[in-house]
Scaffold this motif. Structure first.
Motif, PDB file in Angstrom:
ATOM      1  N   THR A   1       0.850  -1.192   0.000  1.00  0.00           N
ATOM      2  CA  THR A   1       0.000   0.000   0.000  1.00  0.00           C
ATOM      3  C   THR A   1       0.888   1.246   0.000  1.00  0.00           C
ATOM      4  O   THR A   1       2.084   1.154  -0.254  1.00  0.00           O
ATOM      5  CB  THR A   1      -0.924  -0.012   1.229  1.00  0.00           C
ATOM      6  N   GLY A   2       0.306   2.396   0.301  1.00  0.00           N
ATOM      7  CA  GLY A   2       1.061   3.648   0.246  1.00  0.00           C
ATOM      8  C   GLY A   2       0.837   4.304  -1.101  1.00  0.00           C
ATOM      9  O   GLY A   2       0.239   3.711  -2.011  1.00  0.00           O
TER      10      GLY A   2
ATOM     11  N   GLY B   1       7.607  -2.476   4.128  1.00  0.00           N
ATOM     12  CA  GLY B   1       6.440  -2.940   4.881  1.00  0.00           C
ATOM     13  C   GLY B   1       6.319  -2.007   6.087  1.00  0.00           C
ATOM     14  O   GLY B   1       6.382  -0.786   5.931  1.00  0.00           O
TER      15      GLY B   1
END
Ligand code: GLP
Length: 235
Positions: A37-38, A134
């Motif tokens: 994600t991000g 992560g």
């Protein structure tokens, strides 16, 4: 070390290159995709979801999730993945750590079992400004598999703007460990923007050290790195 970076003009060009890495992997038989994600992977996901690539027989396994947020919470990584990827391009099976499971042992060990049963062919990664991958913040034991992480104050502060009140911001996450990530057959890391330049330099040119979790990628033999000119500015 054997790491090379592909330098692109910006994240839009990076997304096109990232797409090619996914397309090549899929065309070469990859069945399990490790997702992140991000903001970083979004241009790659946009290229993929707009394409005719078919993941309906593939499996996805995400890197991390906040502890305490259910899949319907707009800031959960479940929600992010649904919005940016799965609603447009579904997989046969998609796994994200269960942030609603308060039992750390069950939540992390069951996720390691999922990864063992579905060995990751291609793992995509973003890069934290402090070199994290992560939610493996600097100082994380590189031998850890999926584990519970206490978020650093800077990560909590960076996330506060997305929540109504500061007390709503999660303080823990479940994350694949560095050892879990290194088990992937192939790794793609993308990083964009000047604020990533120090971490990019440390990852590529510095020693392998727990101070820079991404530096452990130097020990993997199949890593593709896509960075823009700003992120490459200190190399
Ligand atoms: C979070 C995520 C990481 C991500 C990082 C950078 O900490 N857990 O997976 O790489 O943020 O985020 P961004 O891509 O928005 O710069």
């Amino acid at each position: 070390n054997n790491m090379k970076a592909l330098i692109v003009k910006d994240k839009n060009e990076g997304g096109k290159e990232g797409y090619k890495v996914f397309a090549d992997a899929l065309n070469n038989g990859a069945k399990v995709f490790g997702l992140a994600t991000g903001s970083t992977p979004v241009t790659t996901y946009d290229e993929i979801t707009a394409s005719d690539l078919d993941f309906s027989k593939a499996t996805s396994v995400n890197l991390d999730e906040y502890v305490g947020l259910g899949p319907d919470h707009p800031q959960s990584y479940h929600y992010f993945m649904q919005e940016h990827f799965f609603s447009k391009k579904p997989f046969a099976h998609s796994y994200v750590p269960d942030g609603f499971n308060a039992n750390e042992k069950v939540a992390t060990e069951s996720y390691d079992k999922i990864i063992d049963d579905n060995p990751i062919d291609l793992q995509i990664l973003g890069l934290g400004q402090n070199g994290h991958i992560g939610f493996n913040e600097p100082g994380t034991d590189p031998k850890l598999l999926t584990h519970k992480v206490k978020l650093t104050q800077s990560t909590i502060d960076a996330n506060a703007r997305f929540f109504d009140k500061a007390s709503d911001v999660p303080t823990y996450a479940y994350s694949m460990g560095i050892a879990s990530i290194l088990k992937s057959k192939k790794i793609l890391l993308e990083a964009y923007g000047e604020e990533k330049a120090d971490a990019v330099k440390a990852m590529l040119e510095g020693p392998v050290t727990p101070d820079v979790p991404a530096s452990y990628l130097q020990e993997h033999d199949d890593v593709t790195i896509i960075i823009d000119e700003a992120a490459a500015s200190k190399l």
